[in-house]
Design a protein around this motif. Structure first.
Motif, PDB file in Angstrom:
ATOM      1  N   PRO A  41      -3.132   7.358  -0.151  1.00  0.00           N
ATOM      2  CA  PRO A  41      -3.725   7.808  -1.415  1.00  0.00           C
ATOM      3  C   PRO A  41      -4.550   6.755  -2.157  1.00  0.00           C
ATOM      4  O   PRO A  41      -5.340   7.118  -3.032  1.00  0.00           O
ATOM      5  CB  PRO A  41      -2.524   8.253  -2.260  1.00  0.00           C
ATOM      6  N   ASP A  42      -4.372   5.460  -1.861  1.00  0.00           N
ATOM      7  CA  ASP A  42      -5.067   4.450  -2.670  1.00  0.00           C
ATOM      8  C   ASP A  42      -6.088   3.650  -1.871  1.00  0.00           C
ATOM      9  O   ASP A  42      -5.943   3.474  -0.669  1.00  0.00           O
ATOM     10  CB  ASP A  42      -4.069   3.416  -3.226  1.00  0.00           C
ATOM     11  N   ARG A  82      -2.427   1.960 -14.803  1.00  0.00           N
ATOM     12  CA  ARG A  82      -3.742   1.966 -14.136  1.00  0.00           C
ATOM     13  C   ARG A  82      -4.720   0.970 -14.747  1.00  0.00           C
ATOM     14  O   ARG A  82      -5.442   0.289 -14.023  1.00  0.00           O
ATOM     15  CB  ARG A  82      -4.341   3.373 -14.186  1.00  0.00           C
ATOM     16  N   ASN A  87      -1.806  11.331  -6.723  1.00  0.00           N
ATOM     17  CA  ASN A  87      -2.803  10.763  -7.629  1.00  0.00           C
ATOM     18  C   ASN A  87      -3.079  11.695  -8.793  1.00  0.00           C
ATOM     19  O   ASN A  87      -4.144  12.292  -8.873  1.00  0.00           O
ATOM     20  CB  ASN A  87      -4.116  10.497  -6.888  1.00  0.00           C
ATOM     21  N   THR A 111       0.837  -1.201   0.000  1.00  0.00           N
ATOM     22  CA  THR A 111       0.000   0.000   0.000  1.00  0.00           C
ATOM     23  C   THR A 111       0.874   1.255   0.000  1.00  0.00           C
ATOM     24  O   THR A 111       1.852   1.335   0.726  1.00  0.00           O
ATOM     25  CB  THR A 111      -0.886   0.020   1.264  1.00  0.00           C
ATOM     26  N   ARG A 112       0.494   2.228  -0.797  1.00  0.00           N
ATOM     27  CA  ARG A 112       1.239   3.481  -0.788  1.00  0.00           C
ATOM     28  C   ARG A 112       0.818   4.328   0.415  1.00  0.00           C
ATOM     29  O   ARG A 112      -0.355   4.371   0.780  1.00  0.00           O
ATOM     30  CB  ARG A 112       0.965   4.288  -2.062  1.00  0.00           C
ATOM     31  N   LEU A 149       3.587   8.088  -9.706  1.00  0.00           N
ATOM     32  CA  LEU A 149       2.973   7.655  -8.446  1.00  0.00           C
ATOM     33  C   LEU A 149       3.931   7.820  -7.279  1.00  0.00           C
ATOM     34  O   LEU A 149       3.656   7.384  -6.170  1.00  0.00           O
ATOM     35  CB  LEU A 149       2.537   6.187  -8.551  1.00  0.00           C
ATOM     36  N   SER A 176      -6.635   0.412  -2.675  1.00  0.00           N
ATOM     37  CA  SER A 176      -6.085  -0.942  -2.570  1.00  0.00           C
ATOM     38  C   SER A 176      -4.573  -0.857  -2.803  1.00  0.00           C
ATOM     39  O   SER A 176      -4.079   0.119  -3.340  1.00  0.00           O
ATOM     40  CB  SER A 176      -6.735  -1.857  -3.612  1.00  0.00           C
ATOM     41  N   ALA A 222      -0.995  -0.663  -4.144  1.00  0.00           N
ATOM     42  CA  ALA A 222      -0.508  -0.375  -5.495  1.00  0.00           C
ATOM     43  C   ALA A 222       0.301  -1.552  -6.026  1.00  0.00           C
ATOM     44  O   ALA A 222       0.338  -1.798  -7.226  1.00  0.00           O
ATOM     45  CB  ALA A 222       0.360   0.891  -5.482  1.00  0.00           C
ATOM     46  N   HIS A 265      -3.715  -2.325 -13.503  1.00  0.00           N
ATOM     47  CA  HIS A 265      -3.951  -2.461 -12.065  1.00  0.00           C
ATOM     48  C   HIS A 265      -5.434  -2.679 -11.770  1.00  0.00           C
ATOM     49  O   HIS A 265      -5.801  -3.473 -10.912  1.00  0.00           O
ATOM     50  CB  HIS A 265      -3.441  -1.201 -11.364  1.00  0.00           C
ATOM     51  N   ARG A 266      -6.284  -1.976 -12.513  1.00  0.00           N
ATOM     52  CA  ARG A 266      -7.718  -2.137 -12.307  1.00  0.00           C
ATOM     53  C   ARG A 266      -8.262  -3.387 -12.983  1.00  0.00           C
ATOM     54  O   ARG A 266      -9.445  -3.677 -12.888  1.00  0.00           O
ATOM     55  CB  ARG A 266      -8.459  -0.916 -12.873  1.00  0.00           C
TER      56      ARG A 266
END
Ligand code: ADP
Ligand code: ZN
Length: 754
Positions: free
Chosen positions: A67-68, A297, A111, A32-33, A104, A70, A72, A300-301
């Motif tokens: 910031p996220d 992205r 973001n 996690t960031r 990032l 889930s 990164a 990642h998604r």
């Protein structure tokens, strides 16, 4: 006790930092960031894990933000990066830096927004013509917009409307105001490949041999590494495509496809895009930071599930990876030469194991490392020994260019007077470069309306300038290497640091006007060919002609459209090209690179020759290869012309036993560099002694130290370079020693020592 997390920061320090988080924060997963304070600044870090004990009296600073939603870095990738840090002796933060898009890693804008664009959507229909005439009576421009939108299935970016119709924002605004259209802001994926044609890709039925390989790979146990040894033109790409098609049939399954260099393999990439369409994200070294972030992205998604790219694509933030393909696995470009240094092929094997994916290493000329692993049973070996469609491997002829030179035959009709043998022969500069045999083959090839590939693995016009009176060679002032002579524009250029200067009229050392060009580069071949055969359409492809983003693809497109008779170039043209109309391959000087001070010099030469020879005769028409050399008996050349990988491997592996070189042992090269030669020598001596003491104190066995000594090129970009080699049969032990060295050795802080 406060709740604490350990955080890695993208800096080359071998440690993590602990920060406090509030009780209300849900469990924080590794990867996690977080935004954290560090020495008065804000930094983006990655959580390594929650910490379960606090040091007494230590005041922990708070994490400033998450910031996220889930992590990164997905779990298997996270573990892969941990392995990289251990195996390549770098900090975990440095490994992370290789895996995250730069955009990032900025704490001020963790973001960055998606790039957005305005889209016009039709919102009120006018079905009858009468109605239309009425509504747009005094606004023909609005009607044009309306009807274009209709034709474009009711929506289009405002930019498109403006470009196609030349209308102003006022017209579009008025339509919106009247309620006929709606303007929306949408995020767009900056996909630089969107406008590129995918190329025709007839999807073939696999041959029985291909099918057997596909079946074997598709049913392999998770974590299996397979070596696919398939001769050039055996249809390895179709194997990859079919394998992915099967494995990706499961929902959420994903895959990574590595190619040596995107720019050089537009055909391979095009095949993946044409089969898998918008499931593919292409990661290209020419991407802007924003484009790279976009691609990251969508992967990642999970919106795209196939990452195709060069070595760094091995860090694609995918989950549930079922297959990792490493095409042309022997290529040197899979090694990253800057920190964090890594081999994407080896990382692929580790990530594959952690993901439970099948890893396919494909090549016609596998690296000796992979070949040995396959023979020892660590990899599963699959072979495709025939070209598809019953095509045969091309005939290869060797032209020994050492032979006595004959005078150029006279072009004058009439009696031919043979030159007396004792007369010194005047050499035709063309003939020194292209033998009679190759010239004839070229003419015949073009006369049949077919195409040729000519390889010379040296760019520039001449290799170097030398004064024939005193022998002085013009060398780079910053590097210990001769400057290469380029003709257009006329320059002497250093291929290491890009230093440029004008060629001197007189020798800089002895002032004589006897400076001559020596050696041969692609520019000169292009000119000699052009002078000799003015009608020939030549395209040159080397680092000098391919600086633009699509330059490679444009040149290859022209070859594909048969606007070019001869594609001339450096090793760039040896990789992966598949043109059915190319029936002749000429190698102008097979010996370039054979005598480099590198234990892989023979292997590289063999691979290059075998690969370029494989470009000929890939269609129905048979191929022919002409190889010019001064060392026709060298095993790299002999095995390459007989398409004999197995023979080459046997001979070369035997040569690497004594003195031992990989894959017989593992090798590490420790380079010490700095601005002052004496300091560099002293420091590398100190490193060597430090290591010797370590070996003694820990009673480490089987580790051999060689050197220190100056590197083969002992100065690059003004930095002097010395190195020492470490050899060991035990990988774990070697990496442990290196990690210890990287963490503990104190390099003196002077003369820019590294
Ligand atoms: P490699 O990468 O092994 O050198 P490619 O994958 O480029 O070979 O395939 C060589 C050529 O053969 C390509 O033009 C490809 O379209 C064609 N090909 C591959 N498999 C088949 C097949 N089963 N039937 C017909 N053509 C095929
Ligand atoms: Zn230089």
């Amino acid at each position: 006790m406060p709740r604490l997390v350990d955080v890695a920061l993208p800096i080359p320090l071998f440690r993590t930092f602990s920060y406090a988080i509030g009780e209300e924060v849900p469990a924080v997963l590794p990867g996690t960031r977080v935004i954290v304070p560090l020495r008065g600044r804000r930094e983006v870090g990655i959580v390594v894990g929650e910490r379960h004990e606090a040091e007494a009296q230590h005041a922990y600073k708070d994490v400033l933000g998450f910031p996220d939603a889930s992590p990164a870095v997905p779990p298997a990738l996270f573990s892969t990066l941990e392995w990289i840090a251990r195996h390549y002796a770098v900090s975990f933060g440095s490994a992370l830096r290789a895996a995250l898009p730069v955009l990032l890693t900025s704490a001020s804008a963790p973001n960055p927004g998606d790039k957005r664009e305005r889209v016009a959507v039709l919102s009120r229909r006018l079905d009858s013509l009468m109605e239309r005439d009425e509504v747009f009576r005094r606004s023909a421009r609005q009607r044009e917009v309306y009807e274009l939108l209709e034709a474009l299935r009711d929506e289009a970016p405002v930019r498109t409307l403006r470009e196609q119709l030349g209308v102003s924002d006022g017209v579009i605004g008025a339509l919106a105001k009247r309620g006929f259209i709606r303007l929306e802001s949408r995020s767009t994926l900056r996909d630089p490949f969107a406008g590129r044609p995918t190329g025709p890709s007839p999807v073939h039925e696999p041959t029985p041999m291909q099918r057997a390989v596909i079946d074997g790979l598709a049913s392999a146990a998770p974590g299996t590494v397979a070596l696919l040894h398939g001769v050039t033109g055996s249809g390895k790409t179709l194997v990859y495509l079919e394998l992915l098609r099967r494995l990706l049939a499961q929902p959420h399954a994903s895959a990574i496809v590595l190619v040596p260099e995107i720019a050089l393999t537009p055909q391979t990439v095009g095949r993946f895009r044409s089969v898998f369409g918008d499931q593919v994200a292409v990661l290209h070294s020419g991407l802007s930071d924003g484009e790279r972030l976009d691609a990251w992205r969508v992967l990642h998604r999970g919106e795209r599930r196939i990452a195709v790219g060069a070595r760094s694509a091995i860090f694609a933030p995918l989950q549930n990876v079922r297959a990792i393909i490493v095409d042309e696995e022997h290529e040197a470009t899979y090694k990253q030469n800057e920190s964090p240094r890594y081999s994407a092929r080896d990382v692929a094997m580790v990530r594959g194991r952690l993901e439970g994916a099948v890893v396919v290493l494909g090549s016609a000329t596998p690296s000796l490392e992979s070949w040995t692993n396959a023979r020892e049973g660590k990899f599963v070996l699959h072979s495709l020994m025939d070209r598809v469609g019953g095509g045969t491997l091309p005939q290869v002829e060797i032209i020994d260019v050492r032979g006595p030179r004959r005078p150029v035959p006279s072009e004058t009709p009439g009696v031919r007077v043979p030159a007396p043998p004792q007369m010194p022969t005047i050499l035709d500069p063309f003939r020194r470069v292209i033998s009679e045999r190759l010239e004839r083959a070229l003419q015949e090839c073009v006369a049949r309306d077919e195409q040729a590939i000519l390889l010379l693995n040296r760019r520039g016009y001449a290799s170097f300038l030398q004064c024939v009176s005193c022998g002085d060679v013009r060398a780079c002032p910053n590097c210990s290497i001769s400057l290469t002579y380029h003709r257009t524009p006329e320059r002497l250029t250093c291929h290491y640091c890009a230093h440029q200067e004008m060629p001197p009229e007189r020798c800089v050392r002895c002032r004589a006007d006897t400076v001559r060009q020596k050696g041969l580069g692609t520019q000169q071949v292009e000119r000699l060919l052009g002078d000799r055969m003015p009608k020939l359409r030549i395209a040159r492809m080397d680092m000098d002609t391919t600086t633009g983003k699509w330059a490679h693809a444009d040149i290859l497109d022209r070859v594909g459209r048969h606007e070019v008779d001869v594609l001339l170039g450096t090793q760039m043209i040896a990789k992966g090209l598949d043109f059915a109309n190319v029936t002749l391959v000429g190698v102008i000087d097979a010996d370039v690179g054979l005598n480099l001070p590198d234990f892989r010099a023979s292997e590289r030469t063999f691979q290059l020759l075998a690969q370029v020879a494989g470009r000929a005769g890939r269609g129905e028409k048979p191929g022919q290869v002409v190889v010019q050399t001064r060392t026709p008996d060298h095993h790299a050349i002999q095995c390459a012309i007989h398409h004999d990988f197995i023979g080459f491997a046997a001979r070369e592996l035997a040569d690497r036993e004594s003195p031992p070189y990989p894959p017989t042992v593992r090798l590490a090269n420790v380079v010490v560099s700095g601005l002052d030669e004496a300091e560099v020598a002293k420091a590398s001596q100190a490193v060597s002694e430090w290591l010797k003491r370590l070996v003694e104190a820990r009673a480490i066995e089987g580790l051999r130290l060689i050197g220190p000594a100056p590197c083969a090129i002992d100065r690059i970009k003004q930095r002097w370079r010395w190195h020492l080699l470490l050899k060991s049969g035990n990988t774990g032990q070697l990496t442990k020693v290196l990690l210890y060295l990287a963490q503990r050795f104190k390099m003196p802080d002077r003369a820019g020592l590294r």
